[in-house]
Design an enzyme around this catalytic site. Structure first.
Site, PDB file in Angstrom:
ATOM      1  N   GLU A 145      28.583  27.713  -5.604  1.00 50.85           N
ATOM      2  CA  GLU A 145      27.752  26.585  -5.186  1.00 50.85           C
ATOM      3  C   GLU A 145      26.659  26.269  -6.197  1.00 50.85           C
ATOM      4  O   GLU A 145      26.364  25.110  -6.466  1.00 50.85           O
ATOM      5  CB  GLU A 145      27.110  26.886  -3.824  1.00 50.85           C
ATOM      6  CG  GLU A 145      26.295  25.730  -3.285  1.00 50.85           C
ATOM      7  CD  GLU A 145      25.717  26.010  -1.916  1.00 50.85           C
ATOM      8  OE1 GLU A 145      25.667  25.074  -1.103  1.00 50.85           O
ATOM      9  OE2 GLU A 145      25.310  27.163  -1.666  1.00 50.85           O
ATOM     10  N   ARG A 181      30.360  48.075  12.217  1.00 50.82           N
ATOM     11  CA  ARG A 181      31.536  48.846  12.616  1.00 50.82           C
ATOM     12  C   ARG A 181      31.257  50.339  12.696  1.00 50.82           C
ATOM     13  O   ARG A 181      31.817  51.042  13.527  1.00 50.82           O
ATOM     14  CB  ARG A 181      32.678  48.569  11.627  1.00 50.82           C
ATOM     15  CG  ARG A 181      33.989  49.238  11.983  1.00 50.82           C
ATOM     16  CD  ARG A 181      35.096  48.705  11.092  1.00 50.82           C
ATOM     17  NE  ARG A 181      35.441  47.325  11.413  1.00 50.82           N
ATOM     18  CZ  ARG A 181      36.042  46.488  10.572  1.00 50.82           C
ATOM     19  NH1 ARG A 181      36.313  46.873   9.340  1.00 50.82           N
ATOM     20  NH2 ARG A 181      36.331  45.260  10.951  1.00 50.82           N
ATOM     21  N   GLN A 193      28.834  30.200   5.872  1.00 52.93           N
ATOM     22  CA  GLN A 193      28.215  29.149   6.654  1.00 52.93           C
ATOM     23  C   GLN A 193      28.451  29.402   8.141  1.00 52.93           C
ATOM     24  O   GLN A 193      29.441  30.025   8.527  1.00 52.93           O
ATOM     25  CB  GLN A 193      28.806  27.790   6.290  1.00 52.93           C
ATOM     26  CG  GLN A 193      28.457  27.304   4.894  1.00 52.93           C
ATOM     27  CD  GLN A 193      27.081  26.660   4.838  1.00 52.93           C
ATOM     28  OE1 GLN A 193      26.183  27.048   5.590  1.00 52.93           O
ATOM     29  NE2 GLN A 193      26.909  25.707   3.957  1.00 52.93           N
ATOM     30  N   GLY A 198      38.044  33.239  13.108  1.00 53.91           N
ATOM     31  CA  GLY A 198      37.635  34.485  13.744  1.00 53.91           C
ATOM     32  C   GLY A 198      37.936  35.690  12.897  1.00 53.91           C
ATOM     33  O   GLY A 198      37.466  36.794  13.179  1.00 53.91           O
ATOM     34  N   THR A 238      21.461  32.208  -0.100  1.00 57.33           N
ATOM     35  CA  THR A 238      21.490  32.501  -1.536  1.00 57.33           C
ATOM     36  C   THR A 238      20.218  33.217  -1.968  1.00 57.33           C
ATOM     37  O   THR A 238      20.258  34.145  -2.783  1.00 57.33           O
ATOM     38  CB  THR A 238      21.670  31.207  -2.345  1.00 57.33           C
ATOM     39  OG1 THR A 238      22.897  30.567  -1.954  1.00 57.33           O
ATOM     40  CG2 THR A 238      21.715  31.497  -3.839  1.00 57.33           C
ATOM     41  N   ALA A 239      19.072  32.797  -1.422  1.00 54.18           N
ATOM     42  CA  ALA A 239      17.800  33.426  -1.767  1.00 54.18           C
ATOM     43  C   ALA A 239      17.810  34.906  -1.419  1.00 54.18           C
ATOM     44  O   ALA A 239      17.406  35.759  -2.222  1.00 54.18           O
ATOM     45  CB  ALA A 239      16.653  32.724  -1.044  1.00 54.18           C
ATOM     46  N   LYS A 255      27.015  42.755  13.931  1.00 55.55           N
ATOM     47  CA  LYS A 255      28.191  43.637  13.973  1.00 55.55           C
ATOM     48  C   LYS A 255      27.975  44.756  12.971  1.00 55.55           C
ATOM     49  O   LYS A 255      27.539  44.517  11.840  1.00 55.55           O
ATOM     50  CB  LYS A 255      29.481  42.884  13.625  1.00 55.55           C
ATOM     51  CG  LYS A 255      30.703  43.813  13.621  1.00 55.55           C
ATOM     52  CD  LYS A 255      31.968  43.125  13.140  1.00 55.55           C
ATOM     53  CE  LYS A 255      33.128  44.115  13.097  1.00 55.55           C
ATOM     54  NZ  LYS A 255      34.382  43.515  12.596  1.00 55.55           N
TER      55      LYS A 255
END
Length: 443
Positions: free
Chosen positions: A237, A413, A355, A377, A214-215, A411
């Site tokens: 949250e 793309r 998470q 996934g 979040t920071a 990752k």
């Protein structure tokens, strides 16, 4: 006693559509992308159209012979009236030219029936005083969202000239970002690897709890907003006032409790910082556990009022899927795909926080991997970029690099992967870029 009106339907349009397909084998190509058997009011018409689609998917021409054979194979030929009934459909239509017109009537009346059904369910919620009003409002909204989701609204082929024009507009919009292809994050090392957050991309920022997702998202939001771009944040949250407190603390360069004390005392420097933060073009929705369809609907509404250049979702696993009965994997898959669709539909980058699973804690090497993404996934599959935050000090008290944070682009793309090194200021919960000398000493 008044007789309730019958639900909308048009049997003539249904027969004309089916007859056109039997008359001209290529006519089904025109309607197969949007018309489904469920759109038909008469059950036997739905069965005939399903047989036509089956033939089409097998690359067989859906004519009188093949459709009858498919219905016979499904033991439905006699249920629809036999060969004579199918022959009558073909004989009734002189030309297949107007098939899309009739098919759109079928679609329109089907949507009308679905709306009537949804309205009845929503009316039932109105009478159900045993449930909290928030639950009833959410359930009512979900009925409409599910109805909208069933209707596949897409865009046909677009001329390359239009694509090039839109591409040029995108380049102009990010002209102040230098050589980047999208919005910068405020961290040059990370921007060199990522080339910015590009329109239509889902970018996933992932870490274990307490590492600083979040920071970092707030630091990016503040940087983007300070450069005149609008940011929309779905904070499922953290309360919106807490986010505002953090932004004020960042503006002052102080720890949040210290900034709060200054504000309570009426300190003019803190008041001025609060005024500057209030002018940032950032919009926050802090509804907990939002349905992914509600996220898309609220994003569309805000985008229709003013252009939003970056969406932030904090965090992905807290969002709900279309069905309450889905397990975690299906729910997160639906959310991931929904956010990807949102990015593409609005031509805006979506930065989704995620998470990581506990697998990170159980390894000798704690640097996150793509397989650590929690729940599905599909997050890895749907995301255009995946960034991990790793802070060695959280696992190694004797670390040589206290206060350092590694941002791993695991990752990408449309580009390279790599790692950017930042400094994390725990007191102000801010990530900061390092000087070239500091980076050399770390590496």
């Amino acid at each position: 006693m008044s007789i309730p009106p019958s639900p909308p339907f048009d049997l003539a349009a249904e027969r004309a559509t089916l007859g056109a397909i039997l008359l001209e084998r290529d006519a089904i190509v025109v309607v197969a992308s949007f018309l489904t058997p469920a759109h038909f009011y008469l059950e036997r018409h739905a069965q005939i159209f399903q047989a036509m689609l089956t033939c089409y998917q097998r690359r067989e021409p859906p004519d009188l012979t093949t459709v009858a054979a498919e219905l016979r194979r499904q033991e439905q030929l006699e249920l629809v009236g036999g060969m004579s009934a199918i022959g009558e459909l073909a004989a009734e239509v002189p030309t297949a030219v107007h098939i899309e017109y009739y098919a759109r009537i079928i679609e329109r009346t089907a949507v009308g029936r679905a709306l009537i059904e949804a309205a009845g369910q929503i009316a039932g919620l109105g009478y159900d005083d045993s449930r909290p009003i928030e639950d009833r409002l959410d359930a009512a909204a979900q009925h409409i969202y599910q109805l909208a989701a069933k209707r596949q609204i897409g865009q046909d082929f677009v001329a390359l000239s239009q694509i090039v024009s839109e591409y040029f507009d995108t380049i102009q919009d990010t002209a102040d970002e230098g050589d980047l292809l999208g919005l910068g994050t405020g961290y040059p090392d990370l921007d060199i690897i990522s080339q910015g957050m590009k329109p239509g991309e889902l970018v996933v920022l992932a870490a274990r709890p307490g590492v600083g997702k979040t920071a970092m998202a707030l630091c990016i939001a503040r940087y983007v907003a300070l450069r005149g771009h609008r940011v929309g944040i779905f904070s499922m949250e953290m309360d919106r006032e807490l986010l505002a407190q953090r932004l004020v603390a960042m503006e002052l360069g102080l720890a949040t409790p210290h900034a709060l004390r200054l504000l309570r005392r009426g300190d003019q420097t803190a008041i001025n910082a609060l005024a500057r933060v209030s002018e940032l073009p950032i919009h926050i929705d802090h509804t907990p556990s939002l349905n992914v369809m509600a996220i898309r609907d609220r994003a569309r509404r805000l985008s229709s009022e003013r252009r939003i250049d970056l969406w932030i979702v904090d965090y992905l696993q807290l969002a709900q899927g279309p069905s309450e009965r889905d397990d975690e994997v299906r729910r997160i898959t639906a959310v991931s795909q929904g956010l990807t669709s949102l990015a593409r539909e609005l031509r805006t980058p979506v930065l989704a926080l995620s998470q990581l699973s506990r697998a990170v804690e159980g390894r000798a090497e704690h640097i996150p991997m793509l397989s650590d993404l929690r729940g599905s996934g599909s997050i890895e599959q749907d995301a255009s970029q995946v960034w991990f935050i790793y802070r060695d000090e959280l696992y190694n008290r004797q670390t040589e690099y206290p206060g350092m944070a590694e941002i791993h682009v695991a990752k990408h793309r449309n580009g390279e992967t790599g790692m950017a090194t930042l400094r994390f200021d725990r007191a102000t919960t801010q990530f900061r870029s390092l000087s070239s000398r500091q980076i050399s000493s770390v590496r």
